[in-house]
Design a protein around this motif. Structure first.
Motif, PDB file in Angstrom:
ATOM      1  N   GLU A   1       0.825  -1.211   0.000  1.00 28.35           N
ATOM      2  CA  GLU A   1       0.000   0.000   0.000  1.00 28.35           C
ATOM      3  C   GLU A   1       0.862   1.264   0.000  1.00 28.35           C
ATOM      4  OE1 GLU A   1      -3.485   2.371  -0.087  1.00 28.35           O
ATOM      5  OE2 GLU A   1      -2.946   0.387  -0.785  1.00 28.35           O
ATOM      6  N   SER A   2       1.935   1.264   0.766  1.00 29.70           N
ATOM      7  CA  SER A   2       2.824   2.433   0.782  1.00 29.70           C
ATOM      8  C   SER A   2       3.470   2.658  -0.573  1.00 29.70           C
ATOM      9  CB  SER A   2       3.916   2.257   1.839  1.00 29.70           C
ATOM     10  OG  SER A   2       3.354   2.217   3.116  1.00 29.70           O
ATOM     11  N   VAL A   3       3.888   1.588  -1.217  1.00 28.78           N
ATOM     12  CA  VAL A   3       4.498   1.706  -2.544  1.00 28.78           C
ATOM     13  C   VAL A   3       3.457   2.187  -3.553  1.00 28.78           C
ATOM     14  CG1 VAL A   3       5.566   0.411  -4.442  1.00 28.78           C
ATOM     15  CG2 VAL A   3       6.315   0.022  -2.091  1.00 28.78           C
ATOM     16  N   ARG A   4       2.264   1.640  -3.475  1.00 28.71           N
ATOM     17  CA  ARG A   4       1.192   2.074  -4.388  1.00 28.71           C
ATOM     18  C   ARG A   4       0.937   3.566  -4.243  1.00 28.71           C
ATOM     19  NH1 ARG A   4      -4.164   3.184  -4.740  1.00 28.71           N
ATOM     20  NH2 ARG A   4      -4.415   3.096  -2.496  1.00 28.71           N
ATOM     21  N   LEU A   5       0.804   4.039  -3.006  1.00 23.31           N
ATOM     22  CA  LEU A   5       0.554   5.465  -2.780  1.00 23.31           C
ATOM     23  C   LEU A   5       1.714   6.324  -3.264  1.00 23.31           C
ATOM     24  CD1 LEU A   5      -1.158   5.369   0.723  1.00 23.31           C
ATOM     25  CD2 LEU A   5      -2.223   5.872  -1.484  1.00 23.31           C
TER      26      LEU A   5
ATOM     27  N   LEU B   1       3.815   5.627  -5.700  1.00 23.13           N
ATOM     28  CA  LEU B   1       3.785   5.640  -7.165  1.00 23.13           C
ATOM     29  C   LEU B   1       2.669   6.538  -7.692  1.00 23.13           C
ATOM     30  CD1 LEU B   1       4.506   1.869  -7.825  1.00 23.13           C
ATOM     31  CD2 LEU B   1       6.049   3.799  -8.291  1.00 23.13           C
ATOM     32  N   LEU B   2       1.536   6.559  -7.013  1.00 25.59           N
ATOM     33  CA  LEU B   2       0.449   7.458  -7.418  1.00 25.59           C
ATOM     34  C   LEU B   2       0.849   8.917  -7.215  1.00 25.59           C
ATOM     35  CD1 LEU B   2      -2.713   5.563  -6.148  1.00 25.59           C
ATOM     36  CD2 LEU B   2      -1.913   5.806  -8.512  1.00 25.59           C
ATOM     37  N   GLN B   3       1.604   9.196  -6.160  1.00 23.84           N
ATOM     38  CA  GLN B   3       2.098  10.556  -5.954  1.00 23.84           C
ATOM     39  C   GLN B   3       3.071  10.954  -7.060  1.00 23.84           C
ATOM     40  OE1 GLN B   3       3.646  10.484  -1.968  1.00 23.84           O
ATOM     41  NE2 GLN B   3       1.626  10.762  -1.044  1.00 23.84           N
ATOM     42  N   VAL B   4       3.928  10.033  -7.470  1.00 20.34           N
ATOM     43  CA  VAL B   4       4.845  10.297  -8.581  1.00 20.34           C
ATOM     44  C   VAL B   4       4.042  10.597  -9.845  1.00 20.34           C
ATOM     45  CG1 VAL B   4       6.558   9.239 -10.132  1.00 20.34           C
ATOM     46  CG2 VAL B   4       6.780   8.982  -7.654  1.00 20.34           C
ATOM     47  N   ALA B   5       3.026   9.777 -10.106  1.00 14.37           N
ATOM     48  CA  ALA B   5       2.197   9.990 -11.294  1.00 14.37           C
ATOM     49  C   ALA B   5       1.515  11.351 -11.236  1.00 14.37           C
ATOM     50  CB  ALA B   5       1.154   8.877 -11.414  1.00 14.37           C
ATOM     51  N   GLY B   6       1.021  11.716 -10.069  1.00  8.42           N
ATOM     52  CA  GLY B   6       0.348  13.002  -9.922  1.00  8.42           C
ATOM     53  C   GLY B   6       1.271  14.191 -10.099  1.00  8.42           C
ATOM     54  N   ARG B   7       2.495  14.051  -9.656  1.00  7.27           N
ATOM     55  CA  ARG B   7       3.454  15.160  -9.772  1.00  7.27           C
ATOM     56  C   ARG B   7       4.034  15.276 -11.173  1.00  7.27           C
ATOM     57  NH1 ARG B   7       5.684  13.388  -4.120  1.00  7.27           N
ATOM     58  NH2 ARG B   7       4.360  14.682  -2.809  1.00  7.27           N
TER      59      ARG B   7
ATOM     60  N   HIS C   1       7.144   9.772   6.264  1.00 13.00           N
ATOM     61  CA  HIS C   1       6.743  11.160   6.012  1.00 13.00           C
ATOM     62  C   HIS C   1       6.419  11.410   4.541  1.00 13.00           C
ATOM     63  CE1 HIS C   1      11.025  11.552   4.996  1.00 13.00           C
ATOM     64  NE2 HIS C   1      10.662  12.567   4.272  1.00 13.00           N
ATOM     65  N   LEU C   2       6.906  10.558   3.638  1.00 11.37           N
ATOM     66  CA  LEU C   2       6.585  10.722   2.219  1.00 11.37           C
ATOM     67  C   LEU C   2       5.240  10.108   1.858  1.00 11.37           C
ATOM     68  CD1 LEU C   2       9.984  10.043   0.429  1.00 11.37           C
ATOM     69  CD2 LEU C   2       8.894  12.226   0.921  1.00 11.37           C
ATOM     70  N   VAL C   3       4.937   8.991   2.485  1.00  6.43           N
ATOM     71  CA  VAL C   3       3.696   8.292   2.180  1.00  6.43           C
ATOM     72  C   VAL C   3       3.024   7.912   3.481  1.00  6.43           C
ATOM     73  CG1 VAL C   3       2.631   6.330   1.026  1.00  6.43           C
ATOM     74  CG2 VAL C   3       4.698   7.331   0.081  1.00  6.43           C
ATOM     75  N   ALA C   4       2.064   8.690   3.897  1.00  2.71           N
ATOM     76  CA  ALA C   4       1.292   8.344   5.084  1.00  2.71           C
ATOM     77  C   ALA C   4       0.167   7.407   4.649  1.00  2.71           C
ATOM     78  CB  ALA C   4       0.722   9.617   5.715  1.00  2.71           C
ATOM     79  N   ALA C   5      -0.006   6.333   5.371  1.00  5.39           N
ATOM     80  CA  ALA C   5      -1.020   5.329   5.007  1.00  5.39           C
ATOM     81  C   ALA C   5      -2.382   5.995   4.858  1.00  5.39           C
ATOM     82  CB  ALA C   5      -1.066   4.234   6.056  1.00  5.39           C
ATOM     83  N   GLY C   6      -2.945   5.821   3.682  1.00  2.00           N
ATOM     84  CA  GLY C   6      -4.278   6.336   3.426  1.00  2.00           C
ATOM     85  C   GLY C   6      -4.320   7.809   3.075  1.00  2.00           C
ATOM     86  N   ASN C   7      -3.203   8.523   3.095  1.00  2.00           N
ATOM     87  CA  ASN C   7      -3.196   9.954   2.806  1.00  2.00           C
ATOM     88  C   ASN C   7      -2.949  10.169   1.325  1.00  2.00           C
ATOM     89  OD1 ASN C   7      -2.919  12.693   2.673  1.00  2.00           O
ATOM     90  ND2 ASN C   7      -1.043  12.795   3.865  1.00  2.00           N
TER      91      ASN C   7
END
Length: 144
Positions: A57-61, A63-69, A134-140
């Motif tokens: 889940e942390s890796v998924r989030l 990667l989604l942040q990378v995609a968004g940026r 701090h880079l990927v908070a679970a569920g954030n």
């Protein structure tokens, strides 16, 4: 030390080989059959799968942040019913965003999804302590 995006920290195999193991796991294969297919010891594959399995889940989030940026108007991938496949869908979104923005050719040739995974993790995809909390908070997903 700088590592090329073709390898991961503390791993003796190329990112593409490790990625092939993760793809096979998402398709339902076990560590023994994956090891046989790739010519890698089953214990090594089991270690890779355990590490990533504990942080899907942390890796998924991340990667989604990378995609968004990196991307513009990128669609959020739909849930596929499996955490392993969901990570791969997020990796696909990140790869599409990165290559859409920076191009499909890199210094070492065509940019692959596993190079994107290595690059956006600082080659630490399977390293202890990555991704930092701090880079990927679970569920954030507020920064997506």
């Amino acid at each position: 030390m700088l590592l090329p995006v073709t390898v991961l920290v503390r791993r003796a195999y190329a990112a593409e080989v490790i990625g092939a193991a993760l793809l096979a796991r998402a398709a339902g294969s076990g560590h023994r059959s994956i090891g046989r297919q790739l010519g890698v010891p089953a214990a090594t594959v089991r270690g890779w799968l355990r590490v990533l399995g504990g942080r899907l889940e942390s890796v998924r989030l991340h990667l989604l942040q990378v995609a968004g940026r990196a991307g513009v108007d990128w669609p959020v991938p739909e849930a596929l019913g499996s955490p392993w496949r969901d990570v791969l869908a997020a990796l696909g979104a990140a790869t599409a965003a990165v290559t859409g923005r920076f191009g499909t050719l890199g210094v070492v040739g065509p940019v692959t999804a596993w190079q994107v995974a290595a690059a956006c993790s600082g080659s630490r995809l399977l390293a202890p302590g990555w991704p930092p909390r701090h880079l990927v908070a679970a569920g954030n997903t507020s920064s997506l």
